[in-house]
Design an enzyme around this catalytic site. Sequence first.
Site, PDB file in Angstrom:
ATOM      1  N   LYS A 112       0.998  -1.134  -0.048  1.00  0.00           N
ATOM      2  CA  LYS A 112       0.006  -0.084   0.159  1.00  0.00           C
ATOM      3  C   LYS A 112       0.885   1.264  -0.047  1.00  0.00           C
ATOM      4  O   LYS A 112       0.648   2.026  -0.509  1.00  0.00           O
ATOM      5  CB  LYS A 112      -1.025   0.112   1.082  1.00  0.00           C
ATOM      6  N   LYS A 195      -4.870 -10.902  -6.501  1.00  0.00           N
ATOM      7  CA  LYS A 195      -6.376 -11.343  -5.849  1.00  0.00           C
ATOM      8  C   LYS A 195      -7.168 -10.159  -6.215  1.00  0.00           C
ATOM      9  O   LYS A 195      -7.053  -9.001  -6.437  1.00  0.00           O
ATOM     10  CB  LYS A 195      -5.967 -11.304  -4.566  1.00  0.00           C
ATOM     11  N   LYS A 198     -10.523  -4.700  -3.052  1.00  0.00           N
ATOM     12  CA  LYS A 198     -11.371  -3.431  -3.189  1.00  0.00           C
ATOM     13  C   LYS A 198     -10.560  -2.193  -3.685  1.00  0.00           C
ATOM     14  O   LYS A 198     -11.083  -1.496  -4.312  1.00  0.00           O
ATOM     15  CB  LYS A 198     -11.909  -3.125  -1.678  1.00  0.00           C
TER      16      LYS A 198
HETATM   17  P1  TYM Z   1     -10.457  -6.922   4.557  1.00  0.00           P
HETATM   18  O1  TYM Z   1     -11.487  -5.898   5.119  1.00  0.00           O
HETATM   19  O2  TYM Z   1      -9.388  -6.584   3.543  1.00  0.00           O
HETATM   20  O3  TYM Z   1     -11.102  -8.154   3.938  1.00  0.00           O
HETATM   21  C1  TYM Z   1     -11.923  -8.848   4.851  1.00  0.00           C
HETATM   22  C2  TYM Z   1     -11.802 -10.371   4.672  1.00  0.00           C
HETATM   23  O4  TYM Z   1     -11.836 -10.783   3.430  1.00  0.00           O
HETATM   24  C3  TYM Z   1     -10.753 -11.356   3.026  1.00  0.00           C
HETATM   25  N1  TYM Z   1     -10.368 -11.434   1.727  1.00  0.00           N
HETATM   26  C4  TYM Z   1     -10.219 -12.450   0.724  1.00  0.00           C
HETATM   27  N2  TYM Z   1     -10.309 -13.677   0.566  1.00  0.00           N
HETATM   28  C5  TYM Z   1     -10.171 -14.401  -0.101  1.00  0.00           C
HETATM   29  N3  TYM Z   1      -9.983 -13.866  -1.512  1.00  0.00           N
HETATM   30  C6  TYM Z   1     -10.048 -12.594  -1.645  1.00  0.00           C
HETATM   31  N4  TYM Z   1      -9.699 -12.066  -2.821  1.00  0.00           N
HETATM   32  C7  TYM Z   1      -9.973 -11.684  -0.553  1.00  0.00           C
HETATM   33  N5  TYM Z   1      -9.982 -10.358  -0.267  1.00  0.00           N
HETATM   34  C8  TYM Z   1     -10.103 -10.198   1.021  1.00  0.00           C
HETATM   35  C9  TYM Z   1      -9.673 -11.061   3.930  1.00  0.00           C
HETATM   36  O5  TYM Z   1      -8.617 -12.086   4.013  1.00  0.00           O
HETATM   37  C10 TYM Z   1     -10.477 -10.736   5.248  1.00  0.00           C
HETATM   38  O6  TYM Z   1     -10.424 -11.980   5.896  1.00  0.00           O
HETATM   39  N6  TYM Z   1      -7.236  -6.222   8.307  1.00  0.00           N
HETATM   40  C11 TYM Z   1      -8.400  -6.806   8.061  1.00  0.00           C
HETATM   41  C12 TYM Z   1      -9.579  -6.638   8.877  1.00  0.00           C
HETATM   42  C13 TYM Z   1      -9.230  -6.690  10.286  1.00  0.00           C
HETATM   43  C14 TYM Z   1      -9.290  -8.192  10.999  1.00  0.00           C
HETATM   44  C15 TYM Z   1      -8.978  -7.726  12.254  1.00  0.00           C
HETATM   45  C16 TYM Z   1      -9.395  -9.335  10.470  1.00  0.00           C
HETATM   46  C17 TYM Z   1      -8.931  -5.717  11.397  1.00  0.00           C
HETATM   47  N7  TYM Z   1      -8.896  -6.307  12.475  1.00  0.00           N
HETATM   48  C18 TYM Z   1      -8.842  -8.719  13.282  1.00  0.00           C
HETATM   49  C19 TYM Z   1      -9.227 -10.406  11.474  1.00  0.00           C
HETATM   50  C20 TYM Z   1      -9.018 -10.002  13.013  1.00  0.00           C
HETATM   51  C21 TYM Z   1      -8.692  -6.479   6.605  1.00  0.00           C
HETATM   52  O7  TYM Z   1      -8.224  -5.293   6.075  1.00  0.00           O
HETATM   53  O8  TYM Z   1      -9.630  -7.273   5.898  1.00  0.00           O
END
Ligand code: TYM
Length: 332
Positions: A112, A195, A198
């Site tokens: 990022k 991947k 968003k």
């Molecule tokens: P975020 O919002 O980017 O994504 C949410 C969840 O979706 C999964 N994900 C995917 N899985 C499969 N294929 C893809 N292309 C794909 N894109 C996204 C992510 O792995 C995630 O599980 N840092 C985290 C949010 C967070 C969090 C936490 C998660 C903050 N605190 C504590 C777990 C525990 C995030 O940015 O997810």
Amino acid sequence: RPRVLSGIQPTSDTIHLGNYLGAVRQWAQLQDEFEAFFFVADQHAITVEQEPKKLRERTYRAVAQLLAAGVDPERSAVFVQSHVPASAQLGWVLECLTGFGEARRMTQFKDKAAKGGEGAASVGLFTYPMLMAADILLYRPHFVPVGEDQRQHLELTRDLAQRFNSRYKKTFRVPEPHIPAATAKIMDLQDPTKKMSKSSSSPAGLIDVLDEPGVTAKKIRSAVTDSGAEVRFDEEEKPGVSNLLTIYSALSGTSIPDLEAQYAGRGYGDFKKDLAEVAVEFVTPFRSRTLELLDDRDQLDKVLALGAERANAVANATLRDVYERVGFVAPS
Ligand code: TYM
């Protein structure tokens, strides 16, 4: 009951199919067996600039989508990260336990920050993984259901838990990532070597689960496939077709070998047309459930109030232990 916890960022109007298949779908399944905590990570979202009005709207949207996906607010605590102050408070303590070089190795930060140059990245983007570790460790969960892209953050979380436990006193459970084998990394429909994301996929590259069904069908039909004509799972040679097979199998429950057999001798056209139908069957009710839930903000606020109450009770108890163990004087 053993615990699970996970979160999602409200950084777009709708979750995409990667979020759903990689994470949120598992959440709904796990709540039968586990005591579950699921939250919308609004504090993580502001590590990059957000428009306040949009952020608030997207937070509600994310909550509605979790419920539409089957997360049950009676059984699971559904809340917003900023409603639990202990998370930022523990985040500070964990930042003080993390090496600068250790934080710098986080690949999501590198990716990022690379976009605008490291100097332009916020300090929050840098300390993001320690806030995430705090989100997790406060609840002492056994498992954290996430997609593959969060694995490194989970490893840091485990390291920090162990470090705190050995420097002070056993306080945290060392959580295990729970990463689905088949759907841990859903790829971009237009560039299946990246991947679905968003922040970096083009609109045509991702399926937003709130898209109009017609838009979803079109995106699937125009997904990039590979040379040749055979519907076969081969991530090296056929990343586009393999990704579509993964999605097809996950949405329909038919195994990949059965799908390969079903499309033997038929072209990509038939295959994509059928997958488009399967996808439309999934998004249509999902979309209407979400829109219905969004119509009743008072109800969503009630869900969040209940979730915050449960989350704060657990989080505050952990934070008290932490403060005591690091040597802070208890307020009288
Ligand atoms: P975020 O919002 O980017 O994504 C949410 C969840 O979706 C999964 N994900 C995917 N899985 C499969 N294929 C893809 N292309 C794909 N894109 C996204 C992510 O792995 C995630 O599980 N840092 C985290 C949010 C967070 C969090 C936490 C998660 C903050 N605190 C504590 C777990 C525990 C995030 O940015 O997810």
